[in-house]
Motif scaffolding. Structure first.
Motif, mmCIF file in Angstrom:
data_model
loop_
_atom_site.group_PDB
_atom_site.id
_atom_site.type_symbol
_atom_site.label_atom_id
_atom_site.label_comp_id
_atom_site.label_asym_id
_atom_site.label_seq_id
_atom_site.Cartn_x
_atom_site.Cartn_y
_atom_site.Cartn_z
ATOM 1 N N THR A 166 0.862 -1.181 0.000
ATOM 2 C CA THR A 166 0.000 0.000 0.000
ATOM 3 C C THR A 166 0.885 1.212 0.000
ATOM 4 O O THR A 166 1.809 1.304 0.786
ATOM 5 C CB THR A 166 -0.876 0.016 1.268
ATOM 6 N N ASP A 167 0.568 2.131 -0.873
ATOM 7 C CA ASP A 167 1.407 3.317 -0.966
ATOM 8 C C ASP A 167 0.583 4.533 -0.612
ATOM 9 O O ASP A 167 -0.175 5.035 -1.417
ATOM 10 C CB ASP A 167 1.967 3.428 -2.384
ATOM 11 N N ASN A 168 0.738 4.964 0.610
ATOM 12 C CA ASN A 168 -0.010 6.139 1.061
ATOM 13 C C ASN A 168 0.825 7.399 0.930
ATOM 14 O O ASN A 168 0.531 8.403 1.537
ATOM 15 C CB ASN A 168 -0.381 5.990 2.555
ATOM 16 N N ASN A 169 1.890 7.325 0.188
ATOM 17 C CA ASN A 169 2.810 8.450 0.184
ATOM 18 C C ASN A 169 2.392 9.498 -0.836
ATOM 19 O O ASN A 169 2.857 9.505 -1.953
ATOM 20 C CB ASN A 169 4.229 7.980 -0.153
ATOM 21 N N ASN A 170 1.463 10.343 -0.412
ATOM 22 C CA ASN A 170 1.095 11.458 -1.289
ATOM 23 C C ASN A 170 2.286 12.398 -1.305
ATOM 24 O O ASN A 170 3.001 12.508 -0.329
ATOM 25 C CB ASN A 170 -0.105 12.212 -0.699
ATOM 26 N N ASP A 191 -1.279 11.921 7.583
ATOM 27 C CA ASP A 191 -1.911 10.742 6.947
ATOM 28 C C ASP A 191 -1.112 9.477 7.276
ATOM 29 O O ASP A 191 -1.294 8.442 6.654
ATOM 30 C CB ASP A 191 -1.983 10.942 5.420
ATOM 31 N N SER A 192 -0.213 9.571 8.255
ATOM 32 C CA SER A 192 0.661 8.433 8.528
ATOM 33 C C SER A 192 0.061 7.481 9.560
ATOM 34 O O SER A 192 -0.864 7.829 10.292
ATOM 35 C CB SER A 192 2.015 8.927 9.038
ATOM 36 N N ASN A 202 6.323 -12.080 7.389
ATOM 37 C CA ASN A 202 5.652 -12.488 6.154
ATOM 38 C C ASN A 202 5.833 -11.523 4.994
ATOM 39 O O ASN A 202 5.108 -11.582 4.005
ATOM 40 C CB ASN A 202 4.159 -12.696 6.426
ATOM 41 N N ASN A 203 6.797 -10.610 5.144
ATOM 42 C CA ASN A 203 7.124 -9.688 4.046
ATOM 43 C C ASN A 203 5.939 -8.832 3.591
ATOM 44 O O ASN A 203 5.756 -8.612 2.393
ATOM 45 C CB ASN A 203 7.659 -10.457 2.829
ATOM 46 N N PHE A 204 5.118 -8.346 4.536
ATOM 47 C CA PHE A 204 4.038 -7.422 4.170
ATOM 48 C C PHE A 204 4.433 -6.027 4.611
ATOM 49 O O PHE A 204 4.703 -5.798 5.789
ATOM 50 C CB PHE A 204 2.725 -7.821 4.849
ATOM 51 N N LEU A 205 4.496 -5.109 3.651
ATOM 52 C CA LEU A 205 4.892 -3.733 3.979
ATOM 53 C C LEU A 205 3.853 -3.081 4.902
ATOM 54 O O LEU A 205 2.666 -3.381 4.816
ATOM 55 C CB LEU A 205 5.028 -2.901 2.709
ATOM 56 N N ILE A 206 4.325 -2.190 5.750
ATOM 57 C CA ILE A 206 3.416 -1.491 6.679
ATOM 58 C C ILE A 206 2.816 -0.302 5.935
ATOM 59 O O ILE A 206 3.557 0.516 5.370
ATOM 60 C CB ILE A 206 4.200 -0.995 7.920
ATOM 61 N N PRO A 207 1.498 -0.177 5.915
ATOM 62 C CA PRO A 207 0.876 0.942 5.177
ATOM 63 C C PRO A 207 1.021 2.257 5.947
ATOM 64 O O PRO A 207 1.309 2.262 7.146
ATOM 65 C CB PRO A 207 -0.593 0.535 5.094
ATOM 66 N N GLY A 208 0.825 3.370 5.251
ATOM 67 C CA GLY A 208 0.806 4.678 5.913
ATOM 68 C C GLY A 208 2.156 5.200 6.320
ATOM 69 O O GLY A 208 2.250 6.020 7.233
ATOM 70 N N LEU A 209 3.238 4.715 5.659
ATOM 71 C CA LEU A 209 4.573 5.239 5.970
ATOM 72 C C LEU A 209 5.264 5.614 4.667
ATOM 73 O O LEU A 209 5.214 4.856 3.707
ATOM 74 C CB LEU A 209 5.419 4.179 6.693
#
Length: 978
Positions: free
Chosen positions: A430-434, A454-455, A494-501
């Motif tokens: 997930t890419d929350n990086n506006n 938004d983090s 499990n190699n899941f990226l953390i959203p909101g960073l």
């Protein structure tokens, strides 16, 4: 002779009658103070302008004197005015009465909304007060009062001071003063009566006029007319239908999950009770003359509706309970708790988990199993709740501090990727990086050292705040934190990226917790890329650099060592001095030593030229190798290790401890050159047969100097050589180059050990107590509260609030930039935010009461809006048009409704039974309640004490409230012949 003198000395005694007594010393001290303050002689100021007592600046000077061992404070109160030319006027002004006597008759400043009580009672612009210095001391006996008054009289006579001098008597809460003012042949006595119970004949104008006239005792018959100013104050406490417009938060919707997790991102706002407790309406008749109006115990002409002047003030509720303020305060209270998460929740979840895999065979299989292969059918929504199952094994569901639905809602809000049911195979993130908006709102996190709004960190702060306030308090906070830590571990494994960073290395402008989460995300990215690299068996690409764009490096550009800041092509010169990059390779010191011993001088460029090139990113463009003319290839290099501020601090301490000795300096340089060594090895692997000059030309062009020279044949050719600093003996670059072996980045020892760093972060998160967590996240909560206040203020547009918010931001940015801000300073910030919230709540309350939203006429709406904003900012506001203006009509209606509700009008049958209309009128409810306060000022100018004396000003002020009656009189007399 000696024998004769002895008895004589015994008898001889001198009594010195010139020694000053305590009383005389006291008088001289009073005179001394008056002289020091230059209050001697007559000084006439300009006539007082209307409203100057409220709008002008009042100042005071104080000194301390004593009568024997009893201490008094002397205070000079005065209105600051432009100085007038006094020179040359003194002779002419001999017969002029003192300024304060003239002020007694001035009508421009009757009933000032905010002033010292003596200013309100006597209309003075300047006076001196002598009062007991200690709060508990009081002058109670009549003889002491008279002694003080006579002291004042003597001091005024001796100095020629024309400023009134008052003495405070009785207990301080009674505000009882007696005083005197002296001029040339004139004197004014200030007297006072203070009663709890009012004699019946003095509750109206005619009775007070009788007192005034008898007190003057004027020998003239008929008396000159008495000028009268009257003010009645009416208090409205019951607002009736004008409900307080604050919507309570819908907790059921939150728990039921109907609204979804969105509510968790919002902060509550507003007061829980009406922040306006009372409305005071003052109806004033400023210029009446005796005989025009009737006001006695039978009948009164003083109808508030007919009053020519109306003014209103609002009484604010003392510290109204405000939702946002409470929210932040309650969260701040966690900072002072000492318990750990385990102590709050009982036995540690991690311990229980450890017991499940206590069998040694499990441990061995865990060590030897291959890297985890993502399971395609698994969705994150199933994974989010794995921790809960473990908790529930050992703790009943009913014991869980957080309701299941609430927990699910929060976790979905924090990890929106858990809601998607599509399989996550580790490739999508997930890419929350506006892109950072340059707006002030977004950049507040930079000033507050919090996190972008938004983090994940910011959202987590808001969720913990809400849980602490509504769902389970401290236990709820500890429970959610435990779930959050388990979720972080799960995502790492499990190699899941953390959203909101935001991607990239930790942002040092943010709070440490946010940096730690970013660090964990970096580790997950590296691990994921490495696992994918293994899976696809990419030979020439180092996984961590898979995303490097080939076209970023042009022919003359340098290596991109500082990618996170967008600075392409920084040379070794510049980046080796940058603190952020300076200490990043400490972990590889041992490796450096090892490399140096193993390789020695083995394998010169010629032997290397036979090696197969590896780890090439792309061809440079125009540069070629110096010795064989082969094109120069830019290698795939390792990224510098990302760092959080605590690690940087740690590293700098270690390097500082190495000292300034030659050995220490050498070791420090080697530790810092781990990244350089890695890049040299990659360069050698990509360009077999290269020399140090080739590397320097690519890596730091400034250190390779090219000059145009004419060769033997007369042709102009370019000749290049290394810079002076590169030729220094035992240069670190030369040493590192000799040590470096041709190894591509993917086979080198990692500069950044993601596994170790991730475990460090996870351990750091796991050991955080709720108090530590609250300290980390408090900047985010304050940041969110300031944004909320700004958002609400924009709707109301109150100029004074805008200024306060700017002050809060400035104050907060100073306080929050320190690592451990003081509690007192943090409390101040929270208090300021609560104050702003209360002001906005007051504005809304008044707008609702005056029905601004319902106004259809634009002009009326503007008038009311102006009136409401003045009410918020001024102590008292004049109602334009009195009872007939827009605001006046609404106020009248408010009073009428309150009166009807209070009286509960009699039933219709009873009204029919009343025969005469007179009877009905008497029983009908009046529009206004009885006045809560009656104030009267009576003034006249008469000769006293004889008919041939000078006509001098006389004044009497009277105030009557429910439990208080006061008369304050100033009576002047001519002392020329008396």
């Amino acid at each position: 002779m000696a024998a004769d003198s002895e008895p004589e000395s015994e008898v001889f005694e001198i009594t010195d009658f010139t020694t000053a007594s305590e009383w005389e010393r006291f008088i001289s001290k009073v005179e001394e103070v008056l002289n020091d303050w230059k209050l001697i002689g007559n000084s006439l100021g300009k006539p007082l302008e209307k409203g100057i007592f409220t709008s002008g600046t009042w100042e005071e000077k104080s000194d301390e004197i004593s009568f024997a061992d009893f201490k008094f404070s002397v205070t000079h109160h005065y209105l600051v005015q432009d100085s007038t030319d006094k020179e040359g006027k003194d002779e002419i002004l001999e017969d002029v009465i003192p300024q304060s006597m003239q002020d007694l008759l001035c009508m421009n400043n009757d009933f000032p909304p905010r002033a010292h009580c003596l200013v309100r009672w006597y209309g003075l612009r300047e006076f001196v007060v002598i009062a007991p210095a200690a709060n508990h001391d009081a002058v109670l006996s009549e003889s002491k009062c008279n002694l003080l008054l006579s002291s004042v009289s003597v001091a005024l006579g001796n100095t020629g001071c024309q400023v009134p001098l008052f003495v405070q008597i009785h207990h301080k809460w009674r505000r009882m003063y007696v005083g005197e003012c002296q001029g040339h042949g004139v004197r004014t006595d200030f007297e006072m009566v203070h009663l709890r119970k009012v004699p019946n004949q003095y509750t109206h104008l005619s009775g007070l006029l009788d007192i005034f006239k008898s007190k003057i005792g004027c020998p003239l018959t008929p008396l000159p007319p008495v000028s009268i100013a009257i003010r009645f104050t009416y208090v409205l406490q019951d607002w009736q239908q004008y409900f307080w417009p604050q919507q309570p938060p819908d907790i059921d919707a939150l728990v039921g999950g109907e609204v979804g997790g969105l509510e968790f991102g919002k902060l509550p706002f507003g007061a829980c009770e009406d922040p306006i407790s009372e409305l005071h309406l003052a109806t004033t008749w400023p210029h009446l003359t005796e005989g025009i109006i009737v006001d006695n115990d039978v009948y009164s002409d003083l109808d508030p509706i007919q009053a020519p002047h109306w003014s209103v003030r609002v009484r604010k509720a003392d510290n109204p309970q405000c939702l946002l303020g409470d929210f932040v305060t309650e969260f701040f209270k966690i900072c002072r708790r000492k318990e750990s998460t385990d102590e709050i929740l009982g036995r540690s979840t991690f311990e229980e988990e450890g017991r499940e895999i206590a069998d040694i065979t499990h441990a061995l299989s865990k060590l030897t199993e291959p890297a985890p292969v993502p399971i395609h059918k698994l969705s994150v929504s199933n994974m989010v709740h794995t921790a809960k199952k473990k908790i529930r094994k050992h703790r009943g569901v009913e014991e869980s501090p957080l309701n299941n639905d609430v927990l699910n809602t929060i976790l979905l809000f924090l990890f929106p990727d858990a809601a998607s049911e599509k399989p996550l195979d580790g490739s999508s993130s997930t890419d929350n990086n506006n892109p950072l908006s340059e707006s002030e709102e977004y950049n507040l996190y930079n000033q507050f050292k919090s996190a972008p709004s938004d983090s994940l960190t910011y959202k987590l702060a808001l969720c913990l705040c809400m849980i602490n306030f509504y769902h389970g308090g401290l236990k709820g906070v500890a429970h959610l934190w435990q779930e959050f830590v388990l979720e972080m571990r799960f995502r790492w494994e499990n190699n899941f990226l953390i959203p909101g960073l935001a991607s990239g290395p930790p942002d040092l402008r943010c709070c440490l917790l946010h940096q730690k989460l970013q660090m964990l995300n970096c580790c997950i990215e590296r691990k994921k890329a490495r696992d994918e690299g293994r899976k696809t068996n990419t030979s020439d690409m180092y996984p961590g650099d898979a995303g490097k764009a080939g076209d970023q490096l042009g022919p003359d550009n340098l290596k991109d060592t500082d990618k996170e800041k967008g600075e392409v092509g920084k040379s070794w010169d510049s980046w080796s001095d940058s603190e952020e990059e300076f200490f990043e390779c400490l972990s590889d010191t041992e490796e450096l030593k090892g490399n140096g011993q193993e390789s020695g001088k083995k394998g010169g460029p010629r032997e290397m030229a036979n090696l197969k090139p590896e780890g090439r990113l792309h061809q440079h463009g125009k540069l070629t190798l110096l010795h064989n003319g082969e094109p120069l290839y830019i290698p795939v290099t390792q990224e510098p290790a990302p760092m959080t501020e605590d690690l940087l601090e740690e590293q700098s301490e270690v390097l500082a401890k190495l000292g300034t000795s030659a050995e220490g300096a050498h070791l420090r340089a080697r530790m810092q050159s781990a990244c350089l060594l890695s890049d040299m090895e990659s360069f050698k692997a990509a360009n077999p047969g290269c020399f140090l000059e080739d590397f320097v030309r690519w890596y730091s062009p400034r250190d390779y100097i090219e000059e145009e020279v004419i060769d033997e044949k007369g042709n102009v050719v370019l000749k290049g050589e290394l810079s002076a600093r590169m030729k220094i003996p035992s240069n670190m670059w030369v040493e590192a180059w000799e040590t470096a072996k041709p190894i591509p980045a993917r086979r080198q020892r990692r500069l950044f050990d993601d596994t170790r760093e991730a475990e460090k972060v996870l351990h750091y998160l796991a050991v955080q107590k709720p108090a530590d967590l609250a300290r980390h996240l408090l900047p985010c909560v304050i940041h969110a509260a300031v944004l909320k206040v700004k958002e609400e203020e924009n709707l109301e547009n109150i100029s004074s609030v805008k200024k306060i918010i700017k002050q809060i931001i400035t104050h907060s940015s100073k306080v929050l930039h320190f690592p451990n801000p003081e509690d007192k300073k943090l409390e101040e910030i929270i208090h300021q935010i609560t104050n702003v919230e209360a002001i906005i709540a007051r504005a809304r309350s008044l707008k609702a009461k005056f029905g601004i939203e319902k106004c259809e006429q634009e002009e009326e709406k503007e008038d009311l809006e102006r009136f409401v904003s003045c009410l918020l900012e001024q102590p008292e506001v004049l109602v334009v048009g009195a009872g007939r203006g827009h605001a006046g009509k609404i106020i009248h209606k408010l009073f009428v409704n309150a009166q009807r509700a209070a009286a509960m009008a009699p039933p219709e049958e009873e009204l029919k039974r009343m025969s005469s209309p007179e009877e009905r009128r008497q029983n009908s409810v009046s529009d206004f309640p009885p006045p809560a306060g009656r104030e009267l000022i009576l003034r006249t100018t008469v000769p006293r004490p004889a008919p041939y004396s000078r006509a001098l000003p006389q004044r009497m002020y009277s105030v009557l409230t429910k439990e208080d009656f006061r008369l304050a009189g100033a009576f002047s007399s001519d002392t020329s012949f008396f």
